[in-house]
Design an enzyme around this catalytic site. Structure first.
Site, PDB file in Angstrom:
ATOM      1  CB  ILE A 102      -0.965  -0.030   1.221  1.00 29.52           C
ATOM      2  CG1 ILE A 102      -1.929   1.160   1.211  1.00 29.52           C
ATOM      3  CG2 ILE A 102      -0.196  -0.138   2.530  1.00 29.52           C
ATOM      4  CD1 ILE A 102      -3.057   1.047   2.237  1.00 29.52           C
ATOM      5  CB  CYS A 103       1.247   4.080   0.881  1.00 29.22           C
ATOM      6  SG  CYS A 103       1.696   5.823   1.076  1.00 29.22           S
ATOM      7  CB  ALA A 104       5.594   4.944  -1.065  1.00 31.21           C
TER       8      ALA A 104
END
Length: 183
Positions: A102-104
């Protein structure tokens, strides 16, 4: 019971890590929070220190159903720089094992070439790190054995998707209702 290993590094995004752990445990999925830092205490990007269940060097993931990476900075950079984790992710993927980030953190998969030809999403502005992926702005994307998501605001949706994959959609829907998500 399904089993998940979540890898934590200093600078991980606490909401993305702990929300997912919480939701998976509500679904009776065993989650092993695993530190790559050489110590059990891992401090997130917002200064919250958590105690991981195990150290990377002490785990054997052969009993895992999925390996998960939370985002955050410099957590994602620390995960991506950890050579033994990179080797594990490459081997796991080559054997068709389920992966999620998730995210970066999907950029860790991208840097290893695991997203080539796959649909994937990530934190806005990190798309350049999803080497070879067909990028999208969807909240959560599962393509084959890899699930990716956008960030803190999608952590619950990400956790529910992992529950649907590892247990079933009915269980994910029950938890969604019990936490009053989307109501």
């Amino acid at each position: 019971m399904a089993k998940v290993y979540m890898f934590l590094a200093d600078g991980f995004e606490e909401v993305e890590g702990l929300t997912v752990v919480d939701l998976l445990r509500r679904a009776e999925i065993e989650v092993v929070m695993t530190s790559i830092m050489g110590r059990q205490e891992v401090t997130g990007t917002n200064g919250i220190t958590v105690k991981a269940d195990r150290l990377f060097e002490d785990v054997n993931v052969s009993d895992a159903d999925m390996l998960v990476l939370p985002g955050g900075q410099p957590g994602t950079t620390n995960l991506g720089a950890h050579k033994p984790l990179a080797e594990l992710l490459l081997k796991w993927n080559s054997e068709g094992g389920r992966l999620a980030a998730i995210c970066a953190a999907p950029t860790v998969f991208g840097g290893l070439g695991l997203l080539k030809g796959k649909k994937a999403t990530c934190y806005p502005g990190c798309e350049g790190g999803l080497d070879g992926a067909h990028t999208t702005e969807e909240r959560v994307v599962t393509d084959g054995n890899i699930t990716t998501s956008r960030g803190v605001g999608t952590a619950i949706a990400f956790g529910l998707e992992l529950i649907a994959i590892l247990v079933n959609k009915e269980t994910a829907d029950k938890i969604k209702t019990s936490i009053v998500y989307g109501h």
